[in-house]
Write an enzyme that holds these catalytic residues in place. Sequence first.
Site, mmCIF file in Angstrom:
data_model
loop_
_atom_site.group_PDB
_atom_site.id
_atom_site.type_symbol
_atom_site.label_atom_id
_atom_site.label_comp_id
_atom_site.label_asym_id
_atom_site.label_seq_id
_atom_site.Cartn_x
_atom_site.Cartn_y
_atom_site.Cartn_z
ATOM 1 N N ASP A 1 -11.396 2.271 3.744
ATOM 2 C CA ASP A 1 -11.779 1.059 3.715
ATOM 3 C C ASP A 1 -13.300 0.720 3.363
ATOM 4 O O ASP A 1 -13.623 -0.200 3.238
ATOM 5 C CB ASP A 1 -11.454 0.117 4.978
ATOM 6 N N LYS B 1 0.634 -1.303 -0.096
ATOM 7 C CA LYS B 1 -0.004 -0.017 -0.049
ATOM 8 C C LYS B 1 0.886 1.014 0.107
ATOM 9 O O LYS B 1 0.686 2.192 -0.748
ATOM 10 C CB LYS B 1 -1.066 -0.025 1.164
ATOM 11 N N GLN C 1 -5.004 -1.549 9.288
ATOM 12 C CA GLN C 1 -4.844 -3.076 8.837
ATOM 13 C C GLN C 1 -5.340 -4.097 9.810
ATOM 14 O O GLN C 1 -5.094 -3.891 10.790
ATOM 15 C CB GLN C 1 -3.160 -3.187 8.507
#
Length: 262
Positions: A98, A31, A75
């Site tokens: 997200d 990422k 994460q």
Amino acid sequence: MEELKAKGINPGLAVVIVGDDPASRVYVNNKKKACEYCGILSEEYALPGETTEAELLALVEELNTKETIHGILVQLPLPKHINEETIINAIRPEKDVDAFHPTNVGKIMIGNFDFLPCTPAGVMELLDEANIDLCGKHCVVIGRSNIVGKPQAMLLLHKNATVTICHSKTKNLKEVARTADILVVAVGRAKMVDEEYIKDGAVVIDVGMDRDENGKLCGDVDFDSACKKASYITPVPGGVGPMTIATLMKNAVTAAIRQSEK
Ligand code: GUN
């Protein structure tokens, strides 16, 4: 990106990782690399595994109000002593790149959303690029996670597919899977789905990221076996994974633009 920067919009993404899960480390590194490639500012917050929920909440709070940061990605999975739901709920929905926050999940249900969850949106983009018409088709999603299975089903439904969600308690899984025109597999079990689960000519999307018996990266689908039946199939690595990251970049830019308009 140059156009945005000329307008004073400099997208910034905070990537938070807690503990030293090796798979999460690889994802986070990928990422960060993608941010560099796109010209998005990325800030990594790597916290030790012993970090408390209160400490992580304090960081999220700080990032919620930090002006140079437009997107916050924590994460998953988090260590067991931290409640993931508590953390996700603390992220400001406008910065939730997200699309895991209940506000964003609800918007996706209704079909009027700001962000799409990265992996399911990446899958939709792949299907679109391959000109696979979903209208009236039977899509079977194996897996019911909040990250992939459930939102994936919803996005397929928005494209007028008939959708079945299967999971670990589903009876006759092979038979149900074999009725799929499009089969999306997101179970997290190495090479679980072979040709016996696949109708001739079906489209097979493998969301898995597993290790085989030799420790080699593989998906939830036994690629060589599934190839005998599938008309289209995504490999692992190099299939869905890069699409997840591309969507994240898109969401970070969208977040920055939206926040600049306020
Ligand atoms: N862990 C596995 N997939 C994801 C994802 O898309 N986002 C986050 N934050 N964690 C993950």
